[in-house]
Design an enzyme around this catalytic site. Sequence first.
Site, PDB file in Angstrom:
ATOM      1  CB  CYS A 331      -1.156   0.025   1.416  1.00 29.30           C
ATOM      2  SG  CYS A 331      -2.293   1.150   0.492  1.00 29.30           S
ATOM      3  CG  HIS A 427      -3.964  -3.079   3.351  1.00 29.48           C
ATOM      4  ND1 HIS A 427      -2.096  -2.513   3.588  1.00 29.48           N
ATOM      5  CD2 HIS A 427      -4.332  -2.215   2.925  1.00 29.48           C
ATOM      6  CE1 HIS A 427      -2.870  -2.195   4.135  1.00 29.48           C
ATOM      7  NE2 HIS A 427      -3.937  -1.065   3.288  1.00 29.48           N
TER       8      HIS A 427
END
Length: 484
Positions: A331, A427
């Site tokens: 991310c 994630h």
Amino acid sequence: MGALMLQGTGSDVGKSVLVAGLCRAFANRGLTVRPFKPQNMSNNAAVTADGGEIGRAQATQAIAARVAPSVDMNPVLLKPQGDRSSQLVVRGQVRGTLAAARWREGREGLLVEVVESYRRLRADSDIVVVEGAGSPAEINLRGGDIANMGFARAAGVPVVLVGDIDRGGVIAALVGTRAVIDPADAAMIHGFLVNKFRGDPALFDDGYRAIEQRSGWRGYGVVPWLADAVRLPSEDAVILERPRGRYDGRITIACPITPRISNFDDLDPLRLEPGVALVMVPPGTPIPPADLIVLAGSKATIADLAFVRAQGWDIDITAHRRQGRPVLGLCGGYQMLGRRVADPDGIEGPAGAVDGLGLLDVETVLAGAKTLTRVTGTALGARFEGYEMHVGDTAGADTRRPIGRFDDGRGDGATSADGLVTGSYVHGLFGLAAQRAAWLARLGAAGSGPDHAASIDTALDAIAETLERHVDVAGLLTLSQTAA
């Protein structure tokens, strides 16, 4: 049936774990249970099935209750992105950025929405188990409070106060809370729990009675040290007491701790692998020799990128790559690895653009709506499942070599031409055992753990079993019935 709220004598006394354990214990008794936290402050969040984000702890508590997480379980989430500012998330959606002073002035206006979320959960369950934030003893924060007594009194929910004996001074912490809070607030507290006890609980009998006598509250039990809690996802703070050296026969994975690191629970499945030494590298410390360096997510990519450079970690990462060793960005960490990060709308701070670390041929523009979605797909020949939660689009030549593909056909992330540097927006990437094993195989190791979800579920059952032995669970259920 009712509701029950656990508040603490301070932060990190174990409220989140106890709420999760009670959710599982009540669910094991055949009850329909919902967890709830009026206000949370954390950069570790999870995406819900209804397309929002909530604190990681509430998602774990939903698992404990054997229900799907929903935005009502954590209606107000503050995500720190600067020393004095936080992103405000209300019922799962970003509502803006608040300075600390503005938050203290404006939070009372959110109480109506908080209570509405609670009422929806209450209507859909036998019992709602509520977690406070920080401590009601922080009387300087009482005005406009929605996290502790402000909520408890507005909703009429009885409170049990949790004290942490491991840090010492638990008698003073519990009795002292009674002494400093407003009498009307104190009237909401009906009992206490002593948490994190090591050794024979009988040794604390005199102290336990002293708390009852001096506070006027009844004790609901002494909870032993819950070793299984280490298997639950991390939430509020990185524990720095990680292994810091290289271990013979173990794979070393290093992750630098930036000021706005987020979703570092992505690494929990690796930490639990017996063949892996996960090194969380604190500021002021060089990144040690490692088999893999991971740059975790960030709530403020540009600020954390500057911090990486200020620490000299950019030099460590470049040297690591030159030695032929892999780097992974997740991310915000993925965004840092590119050639450039632009913030034309000033989402993270002043508008502008900065050079990235230049290890991936990609550029990121922080703009547009926040992506919040659950995803599944295949990477490295193995299945993965997780969620995306980010602002910005990343494009460039290296995205033509995605790290994996979602089931809808889209590619995820990027890979450098030499295959050493990769980035992903997923994630929870390491949650499935097969996906984790594929990554470890690239490092010359074998994965041996189960799917992370199964490990969490086993830990929750063990915690619930311990609470049933050491806590008056039936008494807590009876107390919950007094909720308004």
